[in-house]
Design a protein around this motif. Structure first.
Motif, PDB file in Angstrom:
ATOM      1  N   TYR A 293       0.720  -1.160   0.005  1.00  0.00           N
ATOM      2  CA  TYR A 293      -0.064  -0.036   0.052  1.00  0.00           C
ATOM      3  C   TYR A 293       0.929   1.326   0.078  1.00  0.00           C
ATOM      4  N   HIS A 294       1.873   1.337   0.920  1.00  0.00           N
ATOM      5  CA  HIS A 294       2.905   2.663   1.119  1.00  0.00           C
ATOM      6  C   HIS A 294       3.507   2.713  -0.398  1.00  0.00           C
ATOM      7  N   TYR A 295       4.131   1.558  -0.795  1.00  0.00           N
ATOM      8  CA  TYR A 295       4.983   1.931  -1.979  1.00  0.00           C
ATOM      9  C   TYR A 295       4.007   2.324  -3.458  1.00  0.00           C
ATOM     10  N   MET A 296       2.515   1.855  -3.258  1.00  0.00           N
ATOM     11  CA  MET A 296       1.497   2.275  -4.409  1.00  0.00           C
ATOM     12  C   MET A 296       1.344   3.645  -4.218  1.00  0.00           C
ATOM     13  N   VAL A 297       1.186   4.095  -2.957  1.00  0.00           N
ATOM     14  CA  VAL A 297       0.743   5.384  -2.708  1.00  0.00           C
ATOM     15  C   VAL A 297       2.075   6.541  -2.746  1.00  0.00           C
ATOM     16  N   GLU A 298       3.114   6.179  -2.150  1.00  0.00           N
ATOM     17  CA  GLU A 298       4.213   6.789  -1.868  1.00  0.00           C
ATOM     18  C   GLU A 298       5.494   6.628  -2.766  1.00  0.00           C
ATOM     19  N   GLY A 299       5.394   5.597  -3.302  1.00  0.00           N
ATOM     20  CA  GLY A 299       6.666   5.221  -4.326  1.00  0.00           C
ATOM     21  C   GLY A 299       7.780   4.752  -3.607  1.00  0.00           C
ATOM     22  N   LYS A 300       7.470   4.592  -2.481  1.00  0.00           N
ATOM     23  CA  LYS A 300       8.777   3.810  -1.234  1.00  0.00           C
ATOM     24  C   LYS A 300       7.953   3.168  -0.214  1.00  0.00           C
ATOM     25  N   ALA A 301       8.775   2.194   0.131  1.00  0.00           N
ATOM     26  CA  ALA A 301       8.281   1.475   1.246  1.00  0.00           C
ATOM     27  C   ALA A 301       9.507   0.534   1.967  1.00  0.00           C
ATOM     28  N   GLN A 302       9.363   0.063   3.214  1.00  0.00           N
ATOM     29  CA  GLN A 302      10.310  -0.929   3.468  1.00  0.00           C
ATOM     30  C   GLN A 302      10.094  -2.109   2.974  1.00  0.00           C
ATOM     31  N   GLY A 303      11.111  -2.801   2.636  1.00  0.00           N
ATOM     32  CA  GLY A 303      11.083  -3.854   1.837  1.00  0.00           C
ATOM     33  C   GLY A 303      11.074  -3.716   0.333  1.00  0.00           C
ATOM     34  N   TYR A 304      11.109  -2.547  -0.202  1.00  0.00           N
ATOM     35  CA  TYR A 304      11.324  -2.258  -1.515  1.00  0.00           C
ATOM     36  C   TYR A 304      12.636  -1.529  -1.787  1.00  0.00           C
ATOM     37  N   ASN A 305      13.395  -2.246  -2.670  1.00  0.00           N
ATOM     38  CA  ASN A 305      14.851  -1.639  -2.917  1.00  0.00           C
ATOM     39  C   ASN A 305      14.774  -0.494  -3.977  1.00  0.00           C
ATOM     40  N   PHE A 306      13.498  -0.439  -4.720  1.00  0.00           N
ATOM     41  CA  PHE A 306      13.513   0.606  -5.722  1.00  0.00           C
ATOM     42  C   PHE A 306      12.460   1.626  -5.138  1.00  0.00           C
ATOM     43  N   ILE A 307      12.851   2.892  -5.582  1.00  0.00           N
ATOM     44  CA  ILE A 307      12.245   4.055  -5.230  1.00  0.00           C
ATOM     45  C   ILE A 307      11.438   4.510  -6.286  1.00  0.00           C
ATOM     46  N   GLY A 308      10.032   5.122  -6.433  1.00  0.00           N
ATOM     47  CA  GLY A 308       9.251   5.558  -7.716  1.00  0.00           C
ATOM     48  C   GLY A 308       8.597   6.974  -7.077  1.00  0.00           C
ATOM     49  N   LYS A 309       7.854   7.514  -8.287  1.00  0.00           N
ATOM     50  CA  LYS A 309       7.263   8.584  -7.844  1.00  0.00           C
ATOM     51  C   LYS A 309       6.076   8.284  -6.965  1.00  0.00           C
TER      52      LYS A 309
END
Length: 362
Positions: A293-309
């Motif tokens: 959820y956080h990566y989907m909304v913010e483009g970054k999250a714990q456990g995700y090595n990539f960062i998006g917009k």
């Protein structure tokens, strides 16, 4: 944008489908609702598979309706949780489809119980193709439901297919994350992945058809609570089904090899359609749903090595944590005693899910 489906293309694909012999009698782990019509159907995928499914619709349907395709948990069959979700949503006014993924259940594919990120994502998109071809469905109003491991796959499909207007992911796993990193990312290091790759390479030469996994049986006294929860669902009359890999001999030992060396969900921060991520407060898998959820909304999250917009449309994304719910409670609502005994906990908020889909499939 008009996504009206090419009916001639669908007919051509249907002519190429493998003929399946489907069980016609009702053999789900839940009773058939008297509020819905039900029939068994099949449809083809772009990988040449023929998928078996249950099609549900409201008995009082008159006009074209919004539709929802459902699948999961990973290793389960449509006679279990996905069928329950589909039937309940059909009671609430949707045409719904619960399907067995490629290589599983009554669907085609050899060897059995094999998985692939691209094939499984296509399974969802093929379900959208099928629903779009139905006379009683509005092809501009289609959503999907993914449960457990199929929650992550549903997000991947929503990122790939703009026809999907609303996505519910319930008690989700990110299968690529847990396959490559282990539970709670405990094996997120090169040495552990190398050992896994070596073991899989050895298995391919020794016996590529061997089965492994499934819910442990007999259940050890010191099993983690989430393993006990799995046992209580898959191995007892509460949720056991003869076609479920989780209920029986598990998965092909090398059947998820593609998942161990892949990462999907890379573009979920670009999903513009509506998404509801629903997880249990006490679920061992909660970290995967919250991170997605956080990566989907913010483009970054714990456990995700990539960062998006950040997501361009964050306002239609929701995270819903169900108080007191474990992972398996969101398969069927949960019970106050083992083996589906005692009183139903009713932890699946059907009214909330109905409102989510009605608001976003209009």
């Amino acid at each position: 944008m008009d996504f009206t489906y090419n009916i001639n293309l669908q007919m051509k694909e249907n002519n190429m489908k493998e003929e399946l012999t489907l069980t016609q009698e009702w053999n789900k782990v839940f009773p058939l609702s008297q509020k819905v019509n039900h029939k068994k159907v099949t449809f083809g995928t772009q990988f040449g598979m023929t998928l078996a499914a249950d099609l549900y619709s409201p008995k009082d349907q008159q006009d074209k309706l919004a539709a929802i395709a459902a699948s999961g948990p990973f290793g389960a069959c449509k006679e279990q949780a996905s069928g329950l979700y589909a039937m309940r949503m059909a009671e609430r006014g949707f045409v719904t489809l619960a399907f067995d993924p490629s290589y599983t259940g009554e669907s085609s594919g050899e060897p059995r119980r094999t998985a692939s990120p691209d094939i499984n994502t296509e399974d969802f998109m093929a379900a959208v193709d099928y629903l779009s071809s139905l006379d009683n469905v509005d092809a501009e109003k289609i959503g999907i439901i993914g449960i457990c491991g199929w929650g992550g796959i549903a997000l991947n499909a929503a990122a790939a297919d703009a026809r999907i207007k609303a996505t519910l992911v319930s008690t989700m796993y990110d299968m690529t994350r847990v396959s490559g990193n282990g539970y709670f990312d405990a094996d997120d290091k090169e040495e552990s992945r190398h050992a896994t790759r070596m073991a899989l390479a050895k298995q391919r030469l020794a016996d590529p058809t061997a089965m492994a996994g499934g819910v442990v049986d007999p259940l050890p006294d010191d099993a983690p609570q989430f393993v006990k929860d799995y046992f209580d669902y898959y191995k007892t009359e509460r949720g056991y089904h003869v076609r479920s890999g989780n209920s029986n001999d598990g998965w092909r030992a090398i059947g998820t090899q593609a998942y161990t060396n892949a990462r999907f969900l890379y573009y979920i921060n670009e999903i513009r359609s509506a998404v509801l991520v629903m997880h249990g407060e006490k679920a061992h898998s909660r970290y995967m749903g919250e991170a997605a959820y956080h990566y989907m909304v913010e483009g970054k999250a714990q456990g995700y090595n990539f960062i998006g917009k950040p997501n361009p449309v964050p306002e239609n994304k929701q995270l819903l944590i169900i108080p007191g719910a474990s992972h398996c409670d969101l398969y069927d609502g949960g019970y106050t005693a083992l083996k589906g005994k005692g009183e139903p906990k009713n932890l699946i908020p059907w009214d909330k899910l109905e409102n989510f889909f009605k608001e976003n499939l209009k």
